[in-house]
Enzyme design. Structure first.
Site: not given
Length: 145
Positions: A68, A71
Site C-alpha cells: 500500500c 501506508c
C-alpha cells in the site's frame, strides 16, 4: 499508591507499574526492555488482544500493508507521532495481510486505517494517510474527551 497492569510489547509479561511512574519510562521486569519506548510496536493475531486489554494508555493501531503506497507514505509520520506522544499513548502497527484475523475482528475495510483503543475498547477510527501533527491532534482530542 494506585498501580496499573501493563503488558510488555516485547515479551508479553504483565508488569505492575505505579500510575505515577508511567511517565518515567519504566522497563519490563522480565526482559528489561522499555515498556514505552516511543516506537510503534508490531502486533499480530496472537498478541493484539492482550496488549489492547492490558495497556492503561490509549493504544493507536495503524492497520497497513506493505504493498500500500499511502501506508508506506504514512509510516514515518506515524513513527514521528509515536515519538511525540511517548508515555501518553502507545502506537502499534498491524500488517493486515499477515494478520487477517485481527483485521477482520476490527472490521478493517481500507488501509491505512488507524483505530484508537482505550481499555480494550475502540474509541475512534480514521482512514487515510495523514501527517504526524494531525495524528497527534486526533489522539489528543480523543483523550480529552
Amino acid at each position: 499508591m494506585e498501580s496499573v497492569l501493563v503488558t510488555c510489547p516485547h515479551c508479553h509479561a504483565v508488569n505492575r507499574i505505579p500510575q505515577v511512574r508511567l511517565g518515567d519510562h519504566p522497563d519490563c521486569g522480565r526482559c528489561h526492555r522499555p515498556l514505552f519506548d516511543g516506537l510503534p510496536i508490531e502486533l499480530d493475531d496472537h498478541n493484539i488482544d492482550a496488549v489492547l486489554a492490558r495497556t492503561p494508555l490509549p493504544v493507536i493501531v495503524d492497520f497497513w500493508a506493505a504493498w500500500c503506497g499511502p501506508c508506506r507514505q504514512m509510516a514515518p509520520q506515524f513513527q514521528a507521532a509515536a515519538q511525540q506522544m511517548k508515555g501518553s499513548a502507545l502506537f502499534a502497527k498491524v500488517d493486515s495481510d499477515a494478520c487477517p484475523e485481527a483485521s477482520a475482528r476490527h472490521a478493517i475495510r481500507s488501509i491505512p486505517t488507524m483505530v484508537a483503543f482505550q481499555g480494550g475498547r475502540e474509541v475512534g477510527r480514521l482512514s487515510g494517510a495523514m501527517p504526524a501533527a494531525q495524528i497527534v491532534r486526533w489522539v489528543e482530542d480523543l483523550t480529552r474527551g
